[in-house]
Design an enzyme around this catalytic site. Structure first.
Site, PDB file in Angstrom:
ATOM      1  N   LYS A 254      21.460 -13.028  32.687  1.00 34.78           N
ATOM      2  CA  LYS A 254      21.144 -11.772  31.995  1.00 34.78           C
ATOM      3  C   LYS A 254      21.440 -11.809  30.494  1.00 34.78           C
ATOM      4  O   LYS A 254      20.771 -11.135  29.720  1.00 34.78           O
ATOM      5  CB  LYS A 254      21.903 -10.615  32.640  1.00 34.78           C
ATOM      6  CG  LYS A 254      21.344 -10.205  33.990  1.00 34.78           C
ATOM      7  CD  LYS A 254      22.130  -9.031  34.551  1.00 34.78           C
ATOM      8  CE  LYS A 254      21.391  -8.378  35.690  1.00 34.78           C
ATOM      9  NZ  LYS A 254      22.072  -7.181  36.180  1.00 34.78           N
TER      10      LYS A 254
ATOM     11  N   ASN B 282      17.642  -7.420  32.163  1.00 37.96           N
ATOM     12  CA  ASN B 282      17.302  -7.633  33.573  1.00 37.96           C
ATOM     13  C   ASN B 282      15.801  -7.554  33.825  1.00 37.96           C
ATOM     14  O   ASN B 282      15.353  -7.767  34.942  1.00 37.96           O
ATOM     15  CB  ASN B 282      18.057  -6.656  34.491  1.00 37.96           C
ATOM     16  CG  ASN B 282      17.417  -5.284  34.524  1.00 37.96           C
ATOM     17  OD1 ASN B 282      16.765  -4.870  33.571  1.00 37.96           O
ATOM     18  ND2 ASN B 282      17.590  -4.573  35.624  1.00 37.96           N
TER      19      ASN B 282
HETATM   20  P1  NAD Z   1      31.176  -8.950  36.461  1.00 38.41           P
HETATM   21  O1  NAD Z   1      31.734 -10.236  36.949  1.00 38.41           O
HETATM   22  O2  NAD Z   1      30.392  -8.911  35.194  1.00 38.41           O
HETATM   23  O3  NAD Z   1      32.390  -7.888  36.304  1.00 38.41           O
HETATM   24  C1  NAD Z   1      33.379  -7.771  37.283  1.00 38.41           C
HETATM   25  C2  NAD Z   1      34.287  -6.582  36.981  1.00 38.41           C
HETATM   26  O4  NAD Z   1      35.178  -6.423  38.090  1.00 38.41           O
HETATM   27  C3  NAD Z   1      35.167  -6.733  35.747  1.00 38.41           C
HETATM   28  O5  NAD Z   1      35.348  -5.462  35.149  1.00 38.41           O
HETATM   29  C4  NAD Z   1      36.508  -7.239  36.337  1.00 38.41           C
HETATM   30  O6  NAD Z   1      37.623  -6.929  35.525  1.00 38.41           O
HETATM   31  C5  NAD Z   1      36.536  -6.443  37.637  1.00 38.41           C
HETATM   32  N1  NAD Z   1      37.353  -7.066  38.682  1.00 38.41           N
HETATM   33  C6  NAD Z   1      37.050  -8.181  39.390  1.00 38.41           C
HETATM   34  N2  NAD Z   1      38.049  -8.438  40.267  1.00 38.41           N
HETATM   35  C7  NAD Z   1      38.978  -7.459  40.100  1.00 38.41           C
HETATM   36  C8  NAD Z   1      40.226  -7.171  40.700  1.00 38.41           C
HETATM   37  N3  NAD Z   1      40.719  -7.948  41.687  1.00 38.41           N
HETATM   38  N4  NAD Z   1      40.918  -6.079  40.293  1.00 38.41           N
HETATM   39  C9  NAD Z   1      40.416  -5.273  39.310  1.00 38.41           C
HETATM   40  N5  NAD Z   1      39.226  -5.494  38.706  1.00 38.41           N
HETATM   41  C10 NAD Z   1      38.533  -6.571  39.088  1.00 38.41           C
HETATM   42  O7  NAD Z   1      30.324  -8.382  37.659  1.00 38.41           O
HETATM   43  P2  NAD Z   1      29.085  -7.368  37.623  1.00 38.41           P
HETATM   44  O8  NAD Z   1      27.835  -8.124  37.445  1.00 38.41           O
HETATM   45  O9  NAD Z   1      29.402  -6.256  36.689  1.00 38.41           O
HETATM   46  O10 NAD Z   1      29.089  -6.842  39.123  1.00 38.41           O
HETATM   47  C11 NAD Z   1      30.101  -5.977  39.577  1.00 38.41           C
HETATM   48  C12 NAD Z   1      29.656  -5.365  40.909  1.00 38.41           C
HETATM   49  O11 NAD Z   1      28.482  -4.583  40.690  1.00 38.41           O
HETATM   50  C13 NAD Z   1      29.263  -6.428  41.949  1.00 38.41           C
HETATM   51  O12 NAD Z   1      29.768  -5.985  43.185  1.00 38.41           O
HETATM   52  C14 NAD Z   1      27.745  -6.389  41.946  1.00 38.41           C
HETATM   53  O13 NAD Z   1      27.198  -6.736  43.191  1.00 38.41           O
HETATM   54  C15 NAD Z   1      27.490  -4.921  41.634  1.00 38.41           C
HETATM   55  N6  NAD Z   1      26.196  -4.668  40.983  1.00 38.41           N
HETATM   56  C16 NAD Z   1      25.418  -3.693  41.524  1.00 38.41           C
HETATM   57  C17 NAD Z   1      24.215  -3.367  40.930  1.00 38.41           C
HETATM   58  C18 NAD Z   1      23.351  -2.289  41.546  1.00 38.41           C
HETATM   59  O14 NAD Z   1      22.179  -2.169  41.163  1.00 38.41           O
HETATM   60  N7  NAD Z   1      23.874  -1.495  42.468  1.00 38.41           N
HETATM   61  C19 NAD Z   1      23.792  -4.020  39.767  1.00 38.41           C
HETATM   62  C20 NAD Z   1      24.622  -5.011  39.221  1.00 38.41           C
HETATM   63  C21 NAD Z   1      25.842  -5.316  39.842  1.00 38.41           C
END
Ligand code: NAD
Length: 286
Positions: free
Chosen positions: A73, A94
């Site tokens: 992305k 995206n």
């Molecule tokens: P990313 O890796 O960019 O960010 C992860 C985030 O989670 C960070 O803020 C990190 O600090 C936090 N984190 C991870 N482990 C942690 C822990 N143990 N304790 C506290 N905070 C923690 O990931 P992303 O791409 O932002 O994705 C995050 C979630 O969103 C995923 O579950 C993904 O599947 C979901 N997502 C959903 C959609 C949708 O359309 N519904 C779109 C994108 C991502």
């Protein structure tokens, strides 16, 4: 099954790795069929060293557009001709539209989240929200909420490698929108309680609640919630995360990440085809 693919069929793609689990091909192909549009949507999984060649290949073949998921992305941005303001602020794309070889990129994750809220009758413009996380999903939500006129956003993130992104997001929101934004460490539970107390919505934008973190919630104390608070999660598998379960038990309206996923796709669909995605037909197969 009727023969749908012909010599005229236009291709729309999805690039990411891994990607075979994605619901996007099912979503878009259902929508194309429902509207009788002569397009096909296929997922392409390739390693990072092939990203530039893949983008050049899609462009050279005249592919009309494509989605981008993790981990491309941000890395795709240098290969595009122009990106939207939301993409510039999120440093994330995206959706690409190929306008006769001119590649325009935007991000529909944030509008997807806002449209999913609207679909449920929730309007957070002019109000305060609290967001957990500052990764890709949380950033898209915060930036779009600020661009759409949310009054104040309190961002909480663990003091991990991501925390500086929470601070960067605050800076960008302050510099580019009229929204008040602040970042706090997630470990400060007293501050978290206070910020949630005068917010209308709490959003989990982290991956806590799925995969190896399934069953875990960043909020475990039900007294931090109240029945008027809208509680949302970006996660949709499981359908109900530990946070959403806790919120439901308190009596809060809840929303999982399926709507965000659906509406980010609907926004991309509109950009490629000029047509509204037939939401009900797509919801039926998700
Ligand atoms: P990313 O890796 O960019 O960010 C992860 C985030 O989670 C960070 O803020 C990190 O600090 C936090 N984190 C991870 N482990 C942690 C822990 N143990 N304790 C506290 N905070 C923690 O990931 P992303 O791409 O932002 O994705 C995050 C979630 O969103 C995923 O579950 C993904 O599947 C979901 N997502 C959903 C959609 C949708 O359309 N519904 C779109 C994108 C991502």
């Amino acid at each position: 099954m009727p023969q749908r693919i012909t010599g005229h069929t236009e291709l729309i793609g999805l690039i990411a790795t891994p990607i075979r689990h994605s619901k996007s091909p099912m979503m878009h192909n259902t929508a194309f069929e429902a509207l009788g549009l002569d397009y096909a949507y296929l997922a392409f999984d390739f390693p990072p060293e092939n990203l530039e060649a893949a983008v050049q290949g899609l462009k050279a073949l005249g592919v009309k557009g494509w989605n981008i998921s993790m981990p491309y992305k941000t890395d795709i941005i240098p290969y595009l001709d122009e990106i939207s303001e939301a993409s510039r602020l999120c440093q994330s794309v995206n959706t690409v539209i190929n306008r006769d070889g001119y590649l325009y990129g935007t991000v529909t994750d944030g509008t997807g989240y806002m449209d999913a809220l609207a679909d449920r009758g929730f309007d957070i413009r002019g109000k305060k929200i609290t967001v957990l996380g500052c990764g890709g999903a949380a950033t898209a939500i915060c930036i779009q909420a600020a661009l759409d006129g949310v009054r104040e956003i309190s961002i909480f993130n663990a003091s991990d490698a991501f925390f500086c992104r929470a601070e960067e997001n605050v800076e960008k929101i302050r510099a580019n929108t009229g929204c008040i934004a602040n970042a706090y460490p997630l470990e400060d539970k007293q501050r978290l309680r206070a910020e949630i107390a005068d917010s209308v919505l709490l959003a989990n934008g982290t991956s806590v609640g799925m995969g190896r973190l399934e069953g875990i919630s960043l909020i475990t104390d039900p007294t931090m919630l109240r029945p008027e608070l809208i509680v949302t999660d970006v996660i949709y598998s499981p359908e109900e995360t530990a946070l959403l379960k806790l919120a439901r038990e308190v009596g809060c309206p809840t929303m999982n990440g399926l709507g965000m996923m659906l509406y980010q796709g609907a926004a991309a669909f509109k950009l490629w085809t000029g047509k509204d995605m037939p939401i009900d037909a797509v919801k039926a197969v998700l």
